[in-house]
Design an enzyme around this catalytic site. Structure first.
Site, PDB file in Angstrom:
ATOM      1  N   LYS A 178      49.811  55.753  63.708  1.00 55.56           N
ATOM      2  CA  LYS A 178      48.434  55.922  63.240  1.00 55.56           C
ATOM      3  C   LYS A 178      47.895  57.231  63.795  1.00 55.56           C
ATOM      4  O   LYS A 178      48.382  57.730  64.804  1.00 55.56           O
ATOM      5  CB  LYS A 178      47.578  54.766  63.758  1.00 55.56           C
ATOM      6  CG  LYS A 178      47.928  53.456  63.101  1.00 55.56           C
ATOM      7  CD  LYS A 178      46.809  52.461  63.218  1.00 55.56           C
ATOM      8  CE  LYS A 178      47.072  51.237  62.368  1.00 55.56           C
ATOM      9  NZ  LYS A 178      46.929  51.453  60.932  1.00 55.56           N
ATOM     10  N   ASP A 196      53.564  45.543  63.520  1.00 58.55           N
ATOM     11  CA  ASP A 196      52.774  45.738  62.306  1.00 58.55           C
ATOM     12  C   ASP A 196      53.564  46.486  61.225  1.00 58.55           C
ATOM     13  O   ASP A 196      53.372  46.243  60.039  1.00 58.55           O
ATOM     14  CB  ASP A 196      51.500  46.524  62.661  1.00 58.55           C
ATOM     15  CG  ASP A 196      50.463  46.488  61.542  1.00 58.55           C
ATOM     16  OD1 ASP A 196      50.314  45.414  60.920  1.00 58.55           O
ATOM     17  OD2 ASP A 196      49.810  47.520  61.284  1.00 58.55           O
ATOM     18  N   LYS A 251      56.523  48.574  45.791  1.00 54.07           N
ATOM     19  CA  LYS A 251      56.144  49.936  45.404  1.00 54.07           C
ATOM     20  C   LYS A 251      57.124  50.465  44.359  1.00 54.07           C
ATOM     21  O   LYS A 251      58.330  50.252  44.455  1.00 54.07           O
ATOM     22  CB  LYS A 251      56.138  50.856  46.634  1.00 54.07           C
ATOM     23  CG  LYS A 251      54.946  50.597  47.547  1.00 54.07           C
ATOM     24  CD  LYS A 251      54.969  51.547  48.723  1.00 54.07           C
ATOM     25  CE  LYS A 251      53.851  51.242  49.684  1.00 54.07           C
ATOM     26  NZ  LYS A 251      52.554  51.719  49.232  1.00 54.07           N
ATOM     27  N   ARG A 272      35.583  28.831  53.761  1.00 52.51           N
ATOM     28  CA  ARG A 272      34.647  27.823  54.294  1.00 52.51           C
ATOM     29  C   ARG A 272      33.198  28.105  53.923  1.00 52.51           C
ATOM     30  O   ARG A 272      32.334  27.262  54.062  1.00 52.51           O
ATOM     31  CB  ARG A 272      34.767  27.763  55.814  1.00 52.51           C
ATOM     32  CG  ARG A 272      36.068  27.182  56.298  1.00 52.51           C
ATOM     33  CD  ARG A 272      36.250  27.414  57.762  1.00 52.51           C
ATOM     34  NE  ARG A 272      36.158  28.847  58.074  1.00 52.51           N
ATOM     35  CZ  ARG A 272      36.215  29.363  59.283  1.00 52.51           C
ATOM     36  NH1 ARG A 272      36.357  28.585  60.323  1.00 52.51           N
ATOM     37  NH2 ARG A 272      36.136  30.670  59.466  1.00 52.51           N
ATOM     38  N   LYS A 291      51.903  38.838  55.794  1.00 54.25           N
ATOM     39  CA  LYS A 291      52.315  39.215  57.142  1.00 54.25           C
ATOM     40  C   LYS A 291      51.085  39.147  58.059  1.00 54.25           C
ATOM     41  O   LYS A 291      49.962  39.208  57.529  1.00 54.25           O
ATOM     42  CB  LYS A 291      52.931  40.606  57.130  1.00 54.25           C
ATOM     43  CG  LYS A 291      51.897  41.717  56.937  1.00 54.25           C
ATOM     44  CD  LYS A 291      52.434  43.055  57.361  1.00 54.25           C
ATOM     45  CE  LYS A 291      51.308  43.990  57.673  1.00 54.25           C
ATOM     46  NZ  LYS A 291      51.623  45.300  58.061  1.00 54.25           N
ATOM     47  N   HIS A 321      58.042  46.568  57.267  1.00 50.46           N
ATOM     48  CA  HIS A 321      58.146  47.617  56.241  1.00 50.46           C
ATOM     49  C   HIS A 321      59.301  48.594  56.488  1.00 50.46           C
ATOM     50  O   HIS A 321      60.084  48.879  55.588  1.00 50.46           O
ATOM     51  CB  HIS A 321      56.853  48.422  56.163  1.00 50.46           C
ATOM     52  CG  HIS A 321      55.627  47.586  55.959  1.00 50.46           C
ATOM     53  ND1 HIS A 321      55.602  46.530  55.091  1.00 50.46           N
ATOM     54  CD2 HIS A 321      54.392  47.649  56.512  1.00 50.46           C
ATOM     55  CE1 HIS A 321      54.391  45.984  55.110  1.00 50.46           C
ATOM     56  NE2 HIS A 321      53.647  46.641  55.966  1.00 50.46           N
TER      57      HIS A 321
HETATM   58  P1  NAP Z   1      39.831  38.304  56.756  1.00 48.22           P
HETATM   59  O1  NAP Z   1      39.066  39.360  56.072  1.00 48.22           O
HETATM   60  O2  NAP Z   1      39.498  37.942  58.162  1.00 48.22           O
HETATM   61  O3  NAP Z   1      39.733  36.986  55.850  1.00 48.22           O
HETATM   62  C1  NAP Z   1      40.125  35.717  56.290  1.00 48.22           C
HETATM   63  C2  NAP Z   1      39.807  34.705  55.214  1.00 48.22           C
HETATM   64  O4  NAP Z   1      40.207  33.411  55.655  1.00 48.22           O
HETATM   65  C3  NAP Z   1      38.319  34.608  54.871  1.00 48.22           C
HETATM   66  O5  NAP Z   1      38.173  34.359  53.498  1.00 48.22           O
HETATM   67  C4  NAP Z   1      37.888  33.377  55.675  1.00 48.22           C
HETATM   68  O6  NAP Z   1      36.711  32.836  55.104  1.00 48.22           O
HETATM   69  C5  NAP Z   1      39.117  32.499  55.503  1.00 48.22           C
HETATM   70  N1  NAP Z   1      39.231  31.456  56.525  1.00 48.22           N
HETATM   71  C6  NAP Z   1      39.180  31.618  57.871  1.00 48.22           C
HETATM   72  N2  NAP Z   1      39.300  30.409  58.476  1.00 48.22           N
HETATM   73  C7  NAP Z   1      39.447  29.488  57.483  1.00 48.22           C
HETATM   74  C8  NAP Z   1      39.608  28.081  57.471  1.00 48.22           C
HETATM   75  N3  NAP Z   1      39.655  27.351  58.600  1.00 48.22           N
HETATM   76  N4  NAP Z   1      39.745  27.468  56.286  1.00 48.22           N
HETATM   77  C9  NAP Z   1      39.699  28.168  55.129  1.00 48.22           C
HETATM   78  N5  NAP Z   1      39.543  29.497  55.080  1.00 48.22           N
HETATM   79  C10 NAP Z   1      39.409  30.145  56.241  1.00 48.22           C
HETATM   80  O7  NAP Z   1      41.396  38.611  56.763  1.00 48.22           O
HETATM   81  P2  NAP Z   1      42.195  39.574  55.760  1.00 48.22           P
HETATM   82  O8  NAP Z   1      42.100  40.968  56.248  1.00 48.22           O
HETATM   83  O9  NAP Z   1      41.809  39.267  54.359  1.00 48.22           O
HETATM   84  O10 NAP Z   1      43.693  39.122  56.035  1.00 48.22           O
HETATM   85  C11 NAP Z   1      44.237  37.919  55.576  1.00 48.22           C
HETATM   86  C12 NAP Z   1      45.700  37.860  55.964  1.00 48.22           C
HETATM   87  O11 NAP Z   1      46.397  38.905  55.334  1.00 48.22           O
HETATM   88  C13 NAP Z   1      45.950  38.036  57.454  1.00 48.22           C
HETATM   89  O12 NAP Z   1      47.068  37.280  57.815  1.00 48.22           O
HETATM   90  C14 NAP Z   1      46.266  39.506  57.582  1.00 48.22           C
HETATM   91  O13 NAP Z   1      47.072  39.795  58.712  1.00 48.22           O
HETATM   92  C15 NAP Z   1      47.037  39.720  56.304  1.00 48.22           C
HETATM   93  N6  NAP Z   1      46.999  41.114  55.839  1.00 48.22           N
HETATM   94  C16 NAP Z   1      45.820  41.726  55.592  1.00 48.22           C
HETATM   95  C17 NAP Z   1      45.817  43.027  55.134  1.00 48.22           C
HETATM   96  C18 NAP Z   1      44.538  43.740  54.811  1.00 48.22           C
HETATM   97  O14 NAP Z   1      44.638  44.888  54.348  1.00 48.22           O
HETATM   98  N7  NAP Z   1      43.393  43.142  54.992  1.00 48.22           N
HETATM   99  C19 NAP Z   1      47.029  43.711  54.928  1.00 48.22           C
HETATM  100  C20 NAP Z   1      48.222  43.045  55.175  1.00 48.22           C
HETATM  101  C21 NAP Z   1      48.196  41.737  55.624  1.00 48.22           C
HETATM  102  P3  NAP Z   1      35.721  31.864  55.932  1.00 48.22           P
HETATM  103  O15 NAP Z   1      35.599  32.419  57.303  1.00 48.22           O
HETATM  104  O16 NAP Z   1      34.461  31.839  55.132  1.00 48.22           O
HETATM  105  O17 NAP Z   1      36.395  30.526  55.919  1.00 48.22           O
END
Ligand code: NAP
Length: 485
Positions: free
Chosen positions: A338, A233, A180, A47, A146, A238
């Site tokens: 953890k 988680d 992996k 956004r 996930k 996993h």
């Molecule tokens: P994050 O850092 O909070 O990123 C969320 C993204 O979604 C941002 O780009 C945000 O940008 C966008 N977003 C939020 N609301 C939106 C909307 N209404 N329309 C369009 N875009 C929107 O989250 P993340 O850590 O990258 O994780 C993303 C997903 O992957 C989650 O489901 C998480 O559980 C999963 N995951 C993450 C990790 C990790 O290591 N980070 C590992 C495994 C799984 P804006 O706010 O600018 O829109």
């Protein structure tokens, strides 16, 4: 190496942590290795009001953080950057999808991948937007990150909502553990070697241990983690996926459904744990302040974003049983947490004891096979050998296959493989709907029994191997958690 077809990789949540830290670096490596079609595009959506130049600058900075310096040259970066674009889109605004459709155009030859790297609360809106916007071409694929739900009901709801727009063969549910290298090698070991398979059963294996341990705490994910906990988680996805790969029957072919059918049978053969059995066969823990690697660290309840009265578990140990002909009577112990003493992920098969001892030995440890997923990926077989000298005295030794030394190739990150698998349309390493639901069917009664018990999670000091009850869980059967020899 095979180059992909022309593609559009559309990343929802394209400015988020996962996209910046894992997805865009993984695609960079694939670009650098010449595996992406020359005109393959990567379109990131969020956004934020960002110009393309501002977005590229963000990616450039983060790429230098997450890709080793010797892999990033300015020439490679400039070529990679030509693939990248940014589009402002709010998943809740249906009209934004029409703009996306206009941007993508209508070339039927291009593979279209929609990677949902956002919270699962947006999956439904995104899929609806893609459906009504006419973006779901026959060659389109959707990748789901996930967590896919917090229980069976929410997992079914997500599956139904996504399934209303995409066919099951278009849905790629990511469990990055399956990407992996060592997990792939586990399949090679089992089904590519004639000497292994006959030993891989209850007759010869006394028990199996699967450990995924982290020294890290919840970090900046406190708000998310406190609602999830280690069971949702880590175990539901996993650890159970690893268990499936270790325990499954040889598939009839490498066809994705042949493999996924065998994994599903394992999930369905897990003996349910209910009521009083849960207390006996499971341990949940929560870390308190301690020290990791000599550095003092906070307790879970003092971390940012955590409810100070939280009962969320940061550690789980379980004793699982697979009631089929191959494994009945061979327990599988699962452990994850953890703020543990070390960061490791490994699977250990313990073979049965000798019927009697002929020789004196420094150790009576049974033979075991250690499959190390991280760090130091490899396979180690612990045997007893004669110690040099006049006496016939045995001592433990290892046959060690360290993949880094043997293959001397760059270690491919799980996301690299998985992202190109999606473009190629290879479903083997992704979870099918029925697998996901079967995993929840086993996990949910344990979560419910914990909740109903009203008991607090067992406290453990950060930097240890978890609560004492975890040692007791396995020692009741006469075994101990694996330690290095
Ligand atoms: P994050 O850092 O909070 O990123 C969320 C993204 O979604 C941002 O780009 C945000 O940008 C966008 N977003 C939020 N609301 C939106 C909307 N209404 N329309 C369009 N875009 C929107 O989250 P993340 O850590 O990258 O994780 C993303 C997903 O992957 C989650 O489901 C998480 O559980 C999963 N995951 C993450 C990790 C990790 O290591 N980070 C590992 C495994 C799984 P804006 O706010 O600018 O829109």
């Amino acid at each position: 190496m095979q180059t992909t077809q022309p593609f559009d990789m559309v990343i929802f949540g394209g400015t988020g942590d996962l996209a910046m830290r894992k997805l865009l670096p993984a695609l960079y490596h694939r670009h650098r290795d010449g595996q992406l079609a020359e005109d393959g595009r990567i379109i990131c959506l969020a956004r934020d009001e960002l110009s393309r130049e501002e977005f590229l600058e963000r990616v450039r900075v983060r790429l230098h953080e997450y890709v080793q310096a010797h892999y990033v040259s300015s020439e490679q970066w400039e070529q990679y950057a030509r693939r990248l674009d940014y589009l402002r889109l709010d998943a809740m605004q249906i009209e934004d999808f029409a703009r996306l459709a206009g941007f993508l155009g209508d070339d039927p030859e291009r593979v279209r991948v929609f990677y949902l790297s956002t919270g699962p609360n947006l999956f439904s809106a995104i899929c609806k937007g893609l459906g009504t916007g006419g973006l779901v071409t026959p060659g389109a694929r959707v990748v789901l990150e996930k967590p896919l739900g917090t229980d069976l009901e929410s997992a079914r709801r997500i599956n139904a909502e996504v399934g209303a727009v995409f066919e099951e063969h278009q849905i790629y549910r990511i469990d990055h553990y399956l990407g992996k290298e060592t997990v792939q090698n586990l399949m090679a070991l089992r089904f590519g070697n004639s000497i292994v398979e006959p030993l891989w059963r209850r007759t010869w294996v006394s028990h199996v241990q699967i450990t995924v341990a982290e020294t890290l705490g919840v970090g900046s994910r406190g708000g998310f983690y406190d609602k999830a906990g280690a069971m949702r988680d880590m175990v539901q996805n996993h650890l159970l996926q690893l268990l499936c790969i270790v325990a499954m029957e040889p598939p009839a072919s490498t066809d994705p459904d042949a493999i996924r059918d065998e994994k599903l049978k394992i999930l369905r053969s897990l003996r349910p744990l209910c009521g009083a059995e849960v207390a006996r066969h499971s341990v949940r823990g929560q870390y308190r302040a301690g020290a990791v690697g000599g550095e003092p660290v906070k307790g879970y309840l003092q971390e940012d974003g955590i409810d100070p009265d939280s009962l969320t578990e940061t550690f789980v140990a379980l004793r699982a049983e697979i009631t089929n002909w191959r494994w009945a009577g061979t327990p599988f112990y699962l452990r994850t947490g953890k703020r543990l003493q070390e960061s490791i992920a490994e699977i250990v098969l313990y073979f049965r004891d000798l019927p009697m001892t002929l020789f004196p030995s420094a150790s009576h440890e049974p033979n075991r096979l250690v499959i190390r997923l991280q760090p130091d990926e490899g396979l180690r077989l612990a045997l007893l050998a004669k110690q040099p000298g006049d006496e016939m005295r045995l001592r433990p030794v290892q046959l060690n296959l360290a993949f880094a030394e043997t293959f001397k190739a760059r270690r491919i990150e799980a996301y690299e493989r998985l992202l190109t698998d999606v473009i190629h349309g290879r479903l083997t390493l992704f979870m099918r709907r029925d697998e996901l639901e079967a995993a929840w069917i086993w996990v949910e009664p344990i979560l419910k029994a914990w909740e109903a018990s009203g008991e607090l999670p067992k406290s453990y000091t950060a930097g240890t191997w978890g609560p004492a009850a975890s040692t007791a869980l396995i020692s009741r059967d006469g075994f101990a958690w694996h330690e290095e020899i």
